[in-house]
Design a protein around this motif. Sequence first.
Motif, PDB file in Angstrom:
ATOM      1  N   THR A  77       0.823  -1.205   0.000  1.00  0.00           N
ATOM      2  CA  THR A  77       0.000   0.000   0.000  1.00  0.00           C
ATOM      3  C   THR A  77       0.859   1.257   0.000  1.00  0.00           C
ATOM      4  N   VAL A  78       0.400   2.238  -0.767  1.00  0.00           N
ATOM      5  CA  VAL A  78       1.015   3.558  -0.766  1.00  0.00           C
ATOM      6  C   VAL A  78      -0.044   4.555  -0.301  1.00  0.00           C
ATOM      7  N   TYR A  79       0.408   5.566   0.423  1.00  0.00           N
ATOM      8  CA  TYR A  79      -0.496   6.551   1.008  1.00  0.00           C
ATOM      9  C   TYR A  79      -0.128   7.952   0.524  1.00  0.00           C
ATOM     10  N   LEU A  80      -1.126   8.821   0.564  1.00  0.00           N
ATOM     11  CA  LEU A  80      -0.879  10.241   0.346  1.00  0.00           C
ATOM     12  C   LEU A  80      -1.638  11.001   1.426  1.00  0.00           C
ATOM     13  N   GLU A  81      -0.878  11.564   2.364  1.00  0.00           N
ATOM     14  CA  GLU A  81      -1.442  12.392   3.417  1.00  0.00           C
ATOM     15  C   GLU A  81      -1.509  13.810   2.886  1.00  0.00           C
ATOM     16  N   MET A  82      -2.725  14.362   2.847  1.00  0.00           N
ATOM     17  CA  MET A  82      -2.911  15.696   2.280  1.00  0.00           C
ATOM     18  C   MET A  82      -3.420  16.626   3.367  1.00  0.00           C
ATOM     19  N   ASN A  83      -2.662  17.655   3.655  1.00  0.00           N
ATOM     20  CA  ASN A  83      -3.008  18.629   4.683  1.00  0.00           C
ATOM     21  C   ASN A  83      -3.125  20.016   4.058  1.00  0.00           C
ATOM     22  N   GLY A  84      -3.797  20.907   4.759  1.00  0.00           N
ATOM     23  CA  GLY A  84      -3.931  22.263   4.253  1.00  0.00           C
ATOM     24  C   GLY A  84      -4.513  22.310   2.857  1.00  0.00           C
ATOM     25  N   LEU A  85      -5.547  21.531   2.635  1.00  0.00           N
ATOM     26  CA  LEU A  85      -6.095  21.416   1.278  1.00  0.00           C
ATOM     27  C   LEU A  85      -6.685  22.729   0.798  1.00  0.00           C
ATOM     28  N   LYS A  86      -6.505  22.965  -0.493  1.00  0.00           N
ATOM     29  CA  LYS A  86      -6.963  24.186  -1.137  1.00  0.00           C
ATOM     30  C   LYS A  86      -7.935  23.828  -2.265  1.00  0.00           C
ATOM     31  N   PRO A  87      -8.798  24.742  -2.653  1.00  0.00           N
ATOM     32  CA  PRO A  87      -9.708  24.449  -3.767  1.00  0.00           C
ATOM     33  C   PRO A  87      -8.975  23.998  -5.030  1.00  0.00           C
ATOM     34  N   GLU A  88      -7.775  24.517  -5.259  1.00  0.00           N
ATOM     35  CA  GLU A  88      -7.027  24.129  -6.452  1.00  0.00           C
ATOM     36  C   GLU A  88      -6.474  22.713  -6.370  1.00  0.00           C
ATOM     37  N   ASP A  89      -6.617  22.052  -5.233  1.00  0.00           N
ATOM     38  CA  ASP A  89      -6.243  20.643  -5.135  1.00  0.00           C
ATOM     39  C   ASP A  89      -7.363  19.730  -5.625  1.00  0.00           C
ATOM     40  N   THR A  90      -8.505  20.295  -5.939  1.00  0.00           N
ATOM     41  CA  THR A  90      -9.629  19.514  -6.432  1.00  0.00           C
ATOM     42  C   THR A  90      -9.262  18.829  -7.746  1.00  0.00           C
ATOM     43  N   ALA A  91      -9.416  17.506  -7.780  1.00  0.00           N
ATOM     44  CA  ALA A  91      -9.042  16.724  -8.964  1.00  0.00           C
ATOM     45  C   ALA A  91      -9.389  15.262  -8.706  1.00  0.00           C
TER      46      ALA A  91
END
Length: 121
Positions: A77-91
């Motif tokens: 398994t690979v993970y992606l921890e995403m913090n401080g999300l911004k509208p431009e991260d929408t995808a």
Amino acid sequence: QVQLVESGGGLVQPGGSLRLSCAASGITFSTFAMGWYRQAPGKQREMVAIITTTGGTNYVGSVQDRFIISRENAKNTVYLEMNGLKPEDTAVYYCNARKQRPWGLPPLEYWGQGTQVTVSS
């Protein structure tokens, strides 16, 4: 049969956090570099983060210091921890597995089906 199955996407408010997971099967996971890519509507797919077989990482500049990629070989398994999300991260976020081959052969490469991440208030 190779499968990469992403999970963890969803709707989150700006400034929030999400953790994406990608479970791989059908490959010798530890021998593949793993990556997360994303594609927003009307835009080209872009690399978000990559982790090598030895744990080296690389990020696109726009997520540096906000996202963390990691891998757990025992769980394939690979993970992606995403913090401080911004509208431009929408995808739509896609998991990628890639392995170089010798003698000029094209690399082995596999993609997941994608998981939607929407950042909106």
